[in-house]
Design a protein around this motif. Structure first.
Motif, PDB file in Angstrom:
ATOM      1  N   GLU A 247       2.740  -4.525   0.925  1.00 39.41           N
ATOM      2  CA  GLU A 247       4.189  -4.407   0.794  1.00 39.41           C
ATOM      3  C   GLU A 247       4.670  -4.552  -0.643  1.00 39.41           C
ATOM      4  O   GLU A 247       5.693  -3.988  -1.012  1.00 39.41           O
ATOM      5  CB  GLU A 247       4.882  -5.432   1.680  1.00 39.41           C
ATOM      6  CG  GLU A 247       4.793  -5.105   3.151  1.00 39.41           C
ATOM      7  CD  GLU A 247       5.438  -6.164   4.023  1.00 39.41           C
ATOM      8  OE1 GLU A 247       5.744  -7.266   3.534  1.00 39.41           O
ATOM      9  OE2 GLU A 247       5.632  -5.868   5.222  1.00 39.41           O
ATOM     10  N   SER A 248       3.937  -5.269  -1.455  1.00 39.98           N
ATOM     11  CA  SER A 248       4.355  -5.449  -2.845  1.00 39.98           C
ATOM     12  C   SER A 248       3.800  -4.359  -3.761  1.00 39.98           C
ATOM     13  O   SER A 248       4.139  -4.320  -4.942  1.00 39.98           O
ATOM     14  CB  SER A 248       3.926  -6.832  -3.345  1.00 39.98           C
ATOM     15  OG  SER A 248       2.511  -6.929  -3.364  1.00 39.98           O
ATOM     16  N   SER A 249       2.989  -3.475  -3.227  1.00 39.85           N
ATOM     17  CA  SER A 249       2.387  -2.407  -4.017  1.00 39.85           C
ATOM     18  C   SER A 249       3.431  -1.335  -4.370  1.00 39.85           C
ATOM     19  O   SER A 249       4.208  -0.895  -3.527  1.00 39.85           O
ATOM     20  CB  SER A 249       1.247  -1.768  -3.218  1.00 39.85           C
ATOM     21  OG  SER A 249       0.831  -0.558  -3.813  1.00 39.85           O
ATOM     22  N   ALA A 250       3.414  -0.904  -5.618  1.00 38.24           N
ATOM     23  CA  ALA A 250       4.327   0.148  -6.070  1.00 38.24           C
ATOM     24  C   ALA A 250       3.996   1.471  -5.378  1.00 38.24           C
ATOM     25  O   ALA A 250       4.894   2.248  -5.046  1.00 38.24           O
ATOM     26  CB  ALA A 250       4.240   0.311  -7.577  1.00 38.24           C
ATOM     27  N   ARG A 251       2.724   1.725  -5.154  1.00 35.51           N
ATOM     28  CA  ARG A 251       2.330   2.967  -4.476  1.00 35.51           C
ATOM     29  C   ARG A 251       2.791   2.977  -3.019  1.00 35.51           C
ATOM     30  O   ARG A 251       3.131   4.024  -2.477  1.00 35.51           O
ATOM     31  CB  ARG A 251       0.829   3.164  -4.552  1.00 35.51           C
ATOM     32  CG  ARG A 251       0.382   3.583  -5.928  1.00 35.51           C
ATOM     33  CD  ARG A 251      -1.046   3.992  -5.948  1.00 35.51           C
ATOM     34  NE  ARG A 251      -1.396   4.395  -7.303  1.00 35.51           N
ATOM     35  CZ  ARG A 251      -2.614   4.548  -7.722  1.00 35.51           C
ATOM     36  NH1 ARG A 251      -3.621   4.360  -6.893  1.00 35.51           N
ATOM     37  NH2 ARG A 251      -2.863   4.910  -8.956  1.00 35.51           N
ATOM     38  N   PHE A 252       2.802   1.803  -2.376  1.00 31.22           N
ATOM     39  CA  PHE A 252       3.289   1.731  -1.000  1.00 31.22           C
ATOM     40  C   PHE A 252       4.778   2.047  -0.958  1.00 31.22           C
ATOM     41  O   PHE A 252       5.231   2.795  -0.098  1.00 31.22           O
ATOM     42  CB  PHE A 252       3.023   0.345  -0.407  1.00 31.22           C
ATOM     43  CG  PHE A 252       3.557   0.172   0.983  1.00 31.22           C
ATOM     44  CD1 PHE A 252       2.952   0.790   2.059  1.00 31.22           C
ATOM     45  CD2 PHE A 252       4.689  -0.599   1.213  1.00 31.22           C
ATOM     46  CE1 PHE A 252       3.457   0.647   3.338  1.00 31.22           C
ATOM     47  CE2 PHE A 252       5.201  -0.758   2.488  1.00 31.22           C
ATOM     48  CZ  PHE A 252       4.576  -0.132   3.558  1.00 31.22           C
ATOM     49  N   ARG A 253       5.533   1.488  -1.892  1.00 29.67           N
ATOM     50  CA  ARG A 253       6.968   1.784  -1.945  1.00 29.67           C
ATOM     51  C   ARG A 253       7.203   3.272  -2.217  1.00 29.67           C
ATOM     52  O   ARG A 253       8.115   3.879  -1.655  1.00 29.67           O
ATOM     53  CB  ARG A 253       7.647   0.907  -2.980  1.00 29.67           C
ATOM     54  CG  ARG A 253       7.779  -0.547  -2.529  1.00 29.67           C
ATOM     55  CD  ARG A 253       8.680  -1.355  -3.438  1.00 29.67           C
ATOM     56  NE  ARG A 253       8.207  -1.432  -4.815  1.00 29.67           N
ATOM     57  CZ  ARG A 253       7.312  -2.319  -5.256  1.00 29.67           C
ATOM     58  NH1 ARG A 253       6.786  -3.202  -4.429  1.00 29.67           N
ATOM     59  NH2 ARG A 253       6.948  -2.332  -6.519  1.00 29.67           N
ATOM     60  N   GLU A 254       6.368   3.867  -3.071  1.00 33.10           N
ATOM     61  CA  GLU A 254       6.468   5.296  -3.347  1.00 33.10           C
ATOM     62  C   GLU A 254       6.180   6.110  -2.076  1.00 33.10           C
ATOM     63  O   GLU A 254       6.902   7.060  -1.761  1.00 33.10           O
ATOM     64  CB  GLU A 254       5.481   5.692  -4.441  1.00 33.10           C
ATOM     65  CG  GLU A 254       5.428   7.174  -4.729  1.00 33.10           C
ATOM     66  CD  GLU A 254       4.295   7.551  -5.675  1.00 33.10           C
ATOM     67  OE1 GLU A 254       4.189   8.760  -5.973  1.00 33.10           O
ATOM     68  OE2 GLU A 254       3.503   6.676  -6.089  1.00 33.10           O
TER      69      GLU A 254
ATOM     70  N   VAL B 290       6.460   5.161   1.103  1.00 32.30           N
ATOM     71  CA  VAL B 290       7.549   4.982   2.072  1.00 32.30           C
ATOM     72  C   VAL B 290       8.768   5.794   1.653  1.00 32.30           C
ATOM     73  O   VAL B 290       9.384   6.485   2.477  1.00 32.30           O
ATOM     74  CB  VAL B 290       7.899   3.491   2.231  1.00 32.30           C
ATOM     75  CG1 VAL B 290       9.175   3.309   3.027  1.00 32.30           C
ATOM     76  CG2 VAL B 290       6.742   2.740   2.878  1.00 32.30           C
ATOM     77  N   SER B 291       9.100   5.759   0.389  1.00 30.26           N
ATOM     78  CA  SER B 291      10.269   6.479  -0.115  1.00 30.26           C
ATOM     79  C   SER B 291      10.107   7.988   0.067  1.00 30.26           C
ATOM     80  O   SER B 291      11.013   8.663   0.572  1.00 30.26           O
ATOM     81  CB  SER B 291      10.480   6.141  -1.583  1.00 30.26           C
ATOM     82  OG  SER B 291      11.478   6.943  -2.146  1.00 30.26           O
TER      83      SER B 291
ATOM     84  N   GLN C  97      10.112   8.941   3.879  1.00 34.30           N
ATOM     85  CA  GLN C  97      11.442   8.845   4.482  1.00 34.30           C
ATOM     86  C   GLN C  97      12.364   9.960   4.006  1.00 34.30           C
ATOM     87  O   GLN C  97      13.100  10.552   4.793  1.00 34.30           O
ATOM     88  CB  GLN C  97      12.070   7.486   4.176  1.00 34.30           C
ATOM     89  CG  GLN C  97      11.483   6.362   4.982  1.00 34.30           C
ATOM     90  CD  GLN C  97      12.111   5.019   4.628  1.00 34.30           C
ATOM     91  OE1 GLN C  97      12.727   4.848   3.581  1.00 34.30           O
ATOM     92  NE2 GLN C  97      11.932   4.049   5.510  1.00 34.30           N
TER      93      GLN C  97
ATOM     94  N   VAL D 127      -3.159   3.242  -1.718  1.00 38.12           N
ATOM     95  CA  VAL D 127      -2.619   1.901  -1.448  1.00 38.12           C
ATOM     96  C   VAL D 127      -3.712   1.002  -0.911  1.00 38.12           C
ATOM     97  O   VAL D 127      -3.894  -0.132  -1.385  1.00 38.12           O
ATOM     98  CB  VAL D 127      -1.433   1.970  -0.454  1.00 38.12           C
ATOM     99  CG1 VAL D 127      -1.061   0.584   0.044  1.00 38.12           C
ATOM    100  CG2 VAL D 127      -0.234   2.652  -1.094  1.00 38.12           C
TER     101      VAL D 127
END
Length: 104
Positions: A10-17, A19-20, A23, A97
């Motif tokens: 959840e804290s990974s920048a690639r995970f946020r990328e 998900v973004s 979505q 990730v």
């Protein structure tokens, strides 16, 4: 142990990328399909005579039939586009990730 892995993911920048991007892409495809479907329903509601007009003289096939089939075909195509991108870019980001957090 799993909680620490989940926190690292959840804290990974690639995970946020991931998900973004996923979505945003799903929202765009959903909006396209919604506009097509609502447009078709509005045609049914406000222009039934136009939809009921035969394609050419002597046929019972009306304008509404190919348009309705087109709505269904477009939904399958948009699903295929999503699957194609999910199996390519989104799977690649997912694997990155997992590799970053040490799962794979």
């Amino acid at each position: 142990m799993n909680d620490t892995i989940y926190q690292r993911i959840e804290s990974s920048a690639r995970f946020r990328e991931l998900v973004s991007k996923r979505q945003r892409f799903a929202a765009i495809l959903s909006l396209i399909m919604l506009l097509i479907y609502v447009g078709f329903i509005l045609l049914i509601a406000f222009a039934p005579a136009w939809l009921g007009t035969p394609l050419h003289a002597g046929t019972s096939v009306t304008r509404g039939i190919p348009i309705g089939i087109g709505v269904i075909v477009i939904s399958f195509l948009l699903t295929g586009v999503y699957v194609w991108r999910a199996n390519g870019e989104f799977d690649r980001l997912n694997n990155e990730v997992l590799r970053d957090v040490g799962v794979k």
